[in-house]
Design an enzyme around this catalytic site. Structure first.
Site, PDB file in Angstrom:
ATOM      1  N   HIS A 100      55.743  33.612  80.181  1.00  0.00           N
ATOM      2  CA  HIS A 100      54.931  32.509  79.652  1.00  0.00           C
ATOM      3  C   HIS A 100      53.801  33.001  78.763  1.00  0.00           C
ATOM      4  O   HIS A 100      53.682  32.563  77.613  1.00  0.00           O
ATOM      5  CB  HIS A 100      54.344  31.676  80.796  1.00  0.00           C
ATOM      6  CG  HIS A 100      53.315  30.681  80.342  1.00  0.00           C
ATOM      7  ND1 HIS A 100      53.652  29.428  79.882  1.00  0.00           N
ATOM      8  CD2 HIS A 100      51.966  30.761  80.242  1.00  0.00           C
ATOM      9  CE1 HIS A 100      52.549  28.783  79.528  1.00  0.00           C
ATOM     10  NE2 HIS A 100      51.514  29.569  79.741  1.00  0.00           N
ATOM     11  N   GLU A 140      39.107   6.159  78.028  1.00  0.00           N
ATOM     12  CA  GLU A 140      38.071   6.736  77.172  1.00  0.00           C
ATOM     13  C   GLU A 140      38.525   8.037  76.506  1.00  0.00           C
ATOM     14  O   GLU A 140      38.313   8.236  75.305  1.00  0.00           O
ATOM     15  CB  GLU A 140      36.796   6.985  77.983  1.00  0.00           C
ATOM     16  CG  GLU A 140      36.132   5.719  78.518  1.00  0.00           C
ATOM     17  CD  GLU A 140      36.662   5.294  79.877  1.00  0.00           C
ATOM     18  OE1 GLU A 140      36.160   4.300  80.434  1.00  0.00           O
ATOM     19  OE2 GLU A 140      37.586   5.959  80.383  1.00  0.00           O
ATOM     20  N   HIS A 168      26.281   4.526  86.322  1.00  0.00           N
ATOM     21  CA  HIS A 168      26.426   4.062  84.947  1.00  0.00           C
ATOM     22  C   HIS A 168      25.223   4.400  84.068  1.00  0.00           C
ATOM     23  O   HIS A 168      25.251   4.149  82.869  1.00  0.00           O
ATOM     24  CB  HIS A 168      26.652   2.548  84.928  1.00  0.00           C
ATOM     25  CG  HIS A 168      28.026   2.136  85.355  1.00  0.00           C
ATOM     26  ND1 HIS A 168      28.589   2.560  86.529  1.00  0.00           N
ATOM     27  CD2 HIS A 168      28.954   1.345  84.749  1.00  0.00           C
ATOM     28  CE1 HIS A 168      29.795   2.039  86.648  1.00  0.00           C
ATOM     29  NE2 HIS A 168      30.047   1.311  85.580  1.00  0.00           N
TER      30      HIS A 168
END
Length: 655
Positions: free
Chosen positions: A254, A404, A466
């Site tokens: 990988h 968002e 908030h």
């Protein structure tokens, strides 16, 4: 053709002793099918308007993209392939926009490439609806994405792929490198999603169980996907590191060089009898896309010339917008709007002042493409004439839903595609969700505009979850991101104008929930707003300066007035954008904040940032805790945002 990719990938990673050979080796045949049979592009003009967009969302496999660009005839020399991951090369560790010719977006943070691609496909769909005519299809291209398990594990892929299905972005085709391996090993220990069912539930067309090492099978799947009326996920079963006899199919291939021994064994296993970085002429010829590219763009140029004769206004408008040029009447329109603000002297929330500015801009900016993450009525990012984007309806305002991060990455894709100037909004506290997309916009220096409202404890009763405290300062730490926090209608208008006119990077526009008073200014002060910081109130022989932003500018002015009554002359500096102010010349900055003048900064957020302006001997009136749930007025008093407290801070620096 596939083995040329394998050879370049393993040789470049080996020389750098750093990189990810597994994905390029595993997706080589998928790349052959797409690039040799479907991708419409012109290596001689990587900015051709109607080219297909190609995004490697699993950006750690960057050598696949570099190999493709080199082999197809882009301006990427073999010397640059040899310089993979070296300082100032055109082949950095992950694909970077405007570093490498032909790279459409910077990828590496998994999930964002597919999300940018959603934005590109959305921009194509909206432009097609706006500019195509029944007899002229001038906007008609696909967006192709390579992605892996890591992209699908990232939460942002759920956000954006869900919206892509809802909007039926039929020109979006994703090819999933389903190899079952990630850095930690076999993914079935931590990733057992039924990916095809997941995408079918989003409304995607899903093509299952395609042999990713069979060029004909991948070719047929892409051809089928191009006929679908919705986005398509092609699930390609692959072996990571295909061709490396002792390491393929394991996590060992990988993210590390194979080593000389395994590379020699790989060369023998795939029958590649050429030294490192040598491609035979017949393979170059098979890959060369220059002639086909000239032809396909040439045909489109003929079509566009005829379109320009029939529809000259639309043709000129499309070209202007794809170049990123702004309308010639923008400055006059904004000058008139700012003059109206000066006349009205409104006391309103700056989020409302923002909406008024958007309304004025939208009348002269047809490329304005707004939106909100399910807070349109709170962010106020809509305007009277805006039309909602729906699957069956083109428009200029996007309901992103509660997404968002996805919104921000999609906006970046729209900006990268060209033709639109995107802005999207949420509450400032949720800028945390968007953070890495903001960083990527700044890294790419693209024109995404991020609107954040409800900017402080002034949010009030919704409480500390908030209420933004650390967010403004942390956004200021992102290089090349301009942040604006205006104090009234005039500063809001100037902030919007400057953000729209900025050509070399993104901006945030940060607004209050609560009403803020209009501030009187003269013409010079109005002009100086664009410099990021300016003297709003001055006094002869000022003994100190109070620096403030946004809602705290009113508090600074009141404190200065109270101090004046006590015989202490104080200057008030409004600094709506510290980023822009810091770019001003030394003389201007010194005229605003003279050396030796004691300083106090006032902002309803963490204090640490402001010591760069006030010095260790200065004072900062701020908040270094989380907020509380209460009415805004109560909170400002509780946390010390009062005239008395600012006055005391000024007196302390003068003591």
């Amino acid at each position: 053709m596939a083995n040329a990719i394998r050879a370049l990938a393993m040789d470049a990673v080996q020389k750098a002793n750093s990189g990810h050979p597994g994905m390029p080796m595993g997706m080589a045949e998928i790349a052959v099918a797409l690039w040799s049979k479907h991708l419409r592009h012109n290596p001689a003009n990587s900015r051709w308007i109607n080219r297909d967009r190609f995004v490697i969302s699993n950006g750690h496999g960057s050598m696949l993209q570099y190999a493709l660009l080199h082999l197809a005839g882009y301006d990427l020399s073999m010397d640059e392939i040899r310089n993979f991951r070296q300082l100032h090369s055109k082949t950095p560790g992950h694909p970077e926009y405007e570093i490498t010719e032909g790279v459409e977006t910077t990828t590496g943070p998994l999930g964002q490439g597919i999300s940018n691609a959603v934005g590109m496909a959305l921009a194509e769909k909206l432009l097609a609806a706006e500019f195509n005519k029944p007899d002229f299809t001038v906007v008609d291209h696909h967006t192709y994405v390579f992605l892996g398990d890591g992209c699908l594990m990232e939460g942002i892929s759920h956000e954006t792929c869900s919206l892509a299905g809802t909007l039926r972005l039929s020109k979006l085709i994703a090819l999933y490198d389903d190899n079952g391996i990630s850095i930690d090993g076999k993914v079935d220990g931590w990733f057992t999603d039924d990916t095809p069912k997941r995408f079918e539930s989003y409304g995607w067309n899903v093509i299952r169980n395609v042999d990713g090492h069979d060029v004909a099978a991948v070719d047929a799947a892409i051809a089928s996907a191009k006929t679908a009326d919705r986005p398509t996920l092609i699930c390609c079963k692959t072996v990571i590191g295909k061709g490396a006899p002792n390491m393929q199919g394991s996590d060992k291939v990988h993210g590390a060089a194979l080593g000389d021994k395994e590379i020699a064994a790989t060369r023998q296993a795939i029958g590649w009898d050429y030294p490192p970085f040598e491609i035979p002429a017949d393979v170059y010829q098979a890959w060369d896309a220059k002639e086909a590219g000239r032809a396909v763009e040439g045909e489109w140029n003929k079509l566009f010339a005829a379109y320009s004769e029939r529809y000259p206004r639309e043709a000129g408008e499309l070209q202007r917008r794809m170049k990123g040029e702004l309308p010639g009447n923008l400055d006059a329109a904004m000058d008139a709007y700012i003059a109206a603000c000066l006349e009205k002297k409104e006391t309103i929330a700056t989020r409302k002042a923002s909406q008024n500015a958007i309304q004025a801009l939208a009348l002269v900016l047809p490329e304005f493409l707004g939106g909100s993450a399910d807070l349109t009525g709170s962010n106020l990012t809509n305007w009277k004439e805006c039309v909602a984007v729906r699957s069956e309806q083109a428009g200029n305002h996007i309901n992103y839903g509660v997404r968002e991060f996805g919104m921000s990455a999609i906006m970046n894709g729209i900006a990268l595609h060209g033709g639109y100037l995107p802005f999207g909004a949420t509450f400032l506290t949720f800028s945390d969700y968007s953070r890495n997309a903001l960083r990527m916009a700044a890294l790419m220096k693209i024109r995404s505009l991020f609107v954040f409202t409800h900017d402080s404890i002034g949010l009030g009763e919704d409480g500390p979850t908030h209420q933004s405290v650390e967010h403004i300062s942390s956004l200021r730490l992102i290089p090349n991101l301009d942040n604006w926090r205006p104090c009234d209608t005039v500063e809001s208008a100037v902030a919007w104008r400057e953000a729209v006119k900025r050509r070399n990077g993104p901006s945030t526009l940060i607004f209050s929930r609560q009403n803020l008073p209009y501030m009187e200014r003269d013409a010079q002060q109005v002009g100086d707003i664009a410099r990021g910081g300016y003297v709003l109130r001055d006094a002869a022989d000022a003994k100190a300066a109070i620096i403030a932003t946004g809602s705290e500018v009113e508090l600074a002015v009141k404190a200065a007035e109270a101090l004046a009554q006590q015989g202490v002359a104080v200057r008030v500096v409004s600094m709506p954008s510290t980023d822009v102010f810091d770019r001003q010349d030394a003389a201007y900055k010194a005229s605003v904040l003279p050396k030796g003048l004691p300083r106090v900064a006032v902002e309803a957020g963490v204090t640490d940032f402001w010591y760069k302006y006030v010095g260790l001997e200065g004072k900062v009136v701020g908040i270094d805790t989380f907020g509380e749930s209460a009415p805004a007025g109560v909170l400002f008093k509780h946390f010390g945002f009062t005239t008395e407290n600012v006055v005391a801070a000024v007196k302390s620096v003068l003591a």
